[in-house]
Design a protein around this motif. Sequence first.
Motif, PDB file in Angstrom:
ATOM      1  N   ILE A   1     -14.776  -4.028  -4.507  1.00  0.00           N
ATOM      2  CA  ILE A   1     -13.231  -4.140  -4.369  1.00  0.00           C
ATOM      3  C   ILE A   1     -12.463  -3.536  -5.331  1.00  0.00           C
ATOM      4  O   ILE A   1     -12.766  -3.500  -6.442  1.00  0.00           O
ATOM      5  CB  ILE A   1     -12.767  -5.543  -4.029  1.00  0.00           C
TER       6      ILE A   1
ATOM      7  N   GLU B   1      -7.358 -10.294   2.902  1.00  0.00           N
ATOM      8  CA  GLU B   1      -7.731  -8.956   3.583  1.00  0.00           C
ATOM      9  C   GLU B   1      -9.389  -8.814   3.328  1.00  0.00           C
ATOM     10  O   GLU B   1     -10.297  -8.661   4.146  1.00  0.00           O
ATOM     11  CB  GLU B   1      -7.050  -7.878   3.075  1.00  0.00           C
ATOM     12  N   ILE B   2      -9.764  -9.118   1.816  1.00  0.00           N
ATOM     13  CA  ILE B   2     -11.081  -9.107   1.292  1.00  0.00           C
ATOM     14  C   ILE B   2     -11.941 -10.020   2.271  1.00  0.00           C
ATOM     15  O   ILE B   2     -13.166  -9.850   2.526  1.00  0.00           O
ATOM     16  CB  ILE B   2     -11.263  -9.165  -0.080  1.00  0.00           C
TER      17      ILE B   2
ATOM     18  N   VAL C   1     -10.259 -14.774  -4.897  1.00  0.00           N
ATOM     19  CA  VAL C   1     -10.811 -13.982  -3.499  1.00  0.00           C
ATOM     20  C   VAL C   1     -11.888 -14.984  -2.841  1.00  0.00           C
ATOM     21  O   VAL C   1     -12.062 -15.261  -1.847  1.00  0.00           O
ATOM     22  CB  VAL C   1     -11.759 -12.670  -4.061  1.00  0.00           C
TER      23      VAL C   1
ATOM     24  N   TRP D   1      -8.305  -2.863  -6.795  1.00  0.00           N
ATOM     25  CA  TRP D   1      -7.138  -3.596  -7.722  1.00  0.00           C
ATOM     26  C   TRP D   1      -6.741  -4.648  -6.588  1.00  0.00           C
ATOM     27  O   TRP D   1      -5.974  -4.346  -5.672  1.00  0.00           O
ATOM     28  CB  TRP D   1      -6.160  -2.835  -8.319  1.00  0.00           C
ATOM     29  N   THR D   2      -6.708  -5.943  -6.936  1.00  0.00           N
ATOM     30  CA  THR D   2      -6.380  -7.049  -5.939  1.00  0.00           C
ATOM     31  C   THR D   2      -5.340  -8.006  -6.728  1.00  0.00           C
ATOM     32  O   THR D   2      -5.785  -8.538  -7.960  1.00  0.00           O
ATOM     33  CB  THR D   2      -7.456  -7.761  -5.482  1.00  0.00           C
TER      34      THR D   2
ATOM     35  N   ASP E   1     -11.317  -0.123  -1.033  1.00  0.00           N
ATOM     36  CA  ASP E   1     -10.605   0.406  -2.099  1.00  0.00           C
ATOM     37  C   ASP E   1      -9.591   1.510  -1.573  1.00  0.00           C
ATOM     38  O   ASP E   1      -9.799   2.063  -0.352  1.00  0.00           O
ATOM     39  CB  ASP E   1     -11.395   0.937  -3.507  1.00  0.00           C
TER      40      ASP E   1
ATOM     41  N   THR F   1      -4.553 -11.293  -7.386  1.00  0.00           N
ATOM     42  CA  THR F   1      -5.011 -12.579  -7.716  1.00  0.00           C
ATOM     43  C   THR F   1      -4.477 -13.410  -8.882  1.00  0.00           C
ATOM     44  O   THR F   1      -4.044 -12.813  -9.500  1.00  0.00           O
ATOM     45  CB  THR F   1      -6.550 -12.722  -7.839  1.00  0.00           C
TER      46      THR F   1
ATOM     47  N   LEU G   1      -1.030  -3.712  -3.861  1.00  0.00           N
ATOM     48  CA  LEU G   1      -2.241  -3.850  -4.270  1.00  0.00           C
ATOM     49  C   LEU G   1      -3.045  -4.538  -3.169  1.00  0.00           C
ATOM     50  O   LEU G   1      -2.498  -5.040  -2.084  1.00  0.00           O
ATOM     51  CB  LEU G   1      -2.209  -5.154  -5.440  1.00  0.00           C
ATOM     52  N   GLY G   2      -4.370  -4.748  -3.118  1.00  0.00           N
ATOM     53  CA  GLY G   2      -5.046  -5.445  -2.232  1.00  0.00           C
ATOM     54  C   GLY G   2      -4.614  -6.758  -1.960  1.00  0.00           C
ATOM     55  O   GLY G   2      -4.344  -7.368  -3.292  1.00  0.00           O
ATOM     56  N   ARG G   3      -4.973  -7.534  -1.027  1.00  0.00           N
ATOM     57  CA  ARG G   3      -4.655  -8.915  -0.773  1.00  0.00           C
ATOM     58  C   ARG G   3      -6.014  -9.925  -0.630  1.00  0.00           C
ATOM     59  O   ARG G   3      -7.016  -9.174   0.024  1.00  0.00           O
ATOM     60  CB  ARG G   3      -3.895  -9.196   0.306  1.00  0.00           C
ATOM     61  N   PRO G   4      -6.287 -11.041  -1.108  1.00  0.00           N
ATOM     62  CA  PRO G   4      -7.564 -11.693  -1.187  1.00  0.00           C
ATOM     63  C   PRO G   4      -7.905 -12.033   0.312  1.00  0.00           C
ATOM     64  O   PRO G   4      -8.998 -12.096   0.844  1.00  0.00           O
ATOM     65  CB  PRO G   4      -7.313 -12.933  -1.864  1.00  0.00           C
TER      66      PRO G   4
END
Length: 258
Positions: A186, A226-227, A18, A188-189, A250, A191, A221-224
């Motif tokens: 945040i 996007e964060i 991230v 679950w991402t 989240d 990475t 999952l979330g993407r770095p």
Amino acid sequence: MGLLDDRIVLVNGGSQGVGAAVARAAAREGAVVAVTGRRPEPGEALVAELAAAGGRAMFVRADLADAGQAGESVAEVVRAYGRIDGLVNSAGLTSRGTLLDTTPELFDQHIAINLRAPFFAMQAAVADMVRREEPGTIVNVITSSAHGGQPFLAPYVAAKAGLVGLTRNAAHAHRWDRIRINGLNIGWTATEGEDATQRTFHGAGDDWRELAAARLPMGRLGRPDEIADFVVLLLSDRSGVVTGSVIDWDQNVLGGLD
């Protein structure tokens, strides 16, 4: 014009995951970016990547488990550029431990990286901003597990929940200095660090991302990156007067029950 044109931004823990995504996004929006890390190879490679894309960047070697080095990372940026305008605390330790099996050593490791390092980096950054009587912004990358988390994250949750409280306390203390301090809880991402964690602690195979995605509402999952875009928004003037906010980034809703 970029959202962070000519801002001096330090991303602690910025050489991978991230943090690296935040460094790329901040540079793309015009910031001069400094990143810290324990190992020079990934940090210097990222700095070279940003420079090749036309950005301005520097690497600061620092072991953030050492409170002195956490504060010194800010001091090094100030020596190089004369000031610091933005700080992102994105370093994190996610090694596992329950209430019953966590040793004092493991507990102290989590406090050192997940709470103490942000505290003393913030201390140094705010001191520079106050000295110059100029505004600034800080974003702490936290975790949705700070609300309670899984049983095997006991020391992690303890430290990150402390960072939630610190974020609000510091924001309140320095709102009249026009220093805005916010946090992101945040979820679950995907990475590099999460990949290593899943394999090391949970025996996950190469398909763990697909299996995890099938269990999540949005199917992924979330993407770095996007964060990173969200962090840049909070660093920039486009987030207005917002301070002391800890935002749940989240796809699960706190308090929601099926």
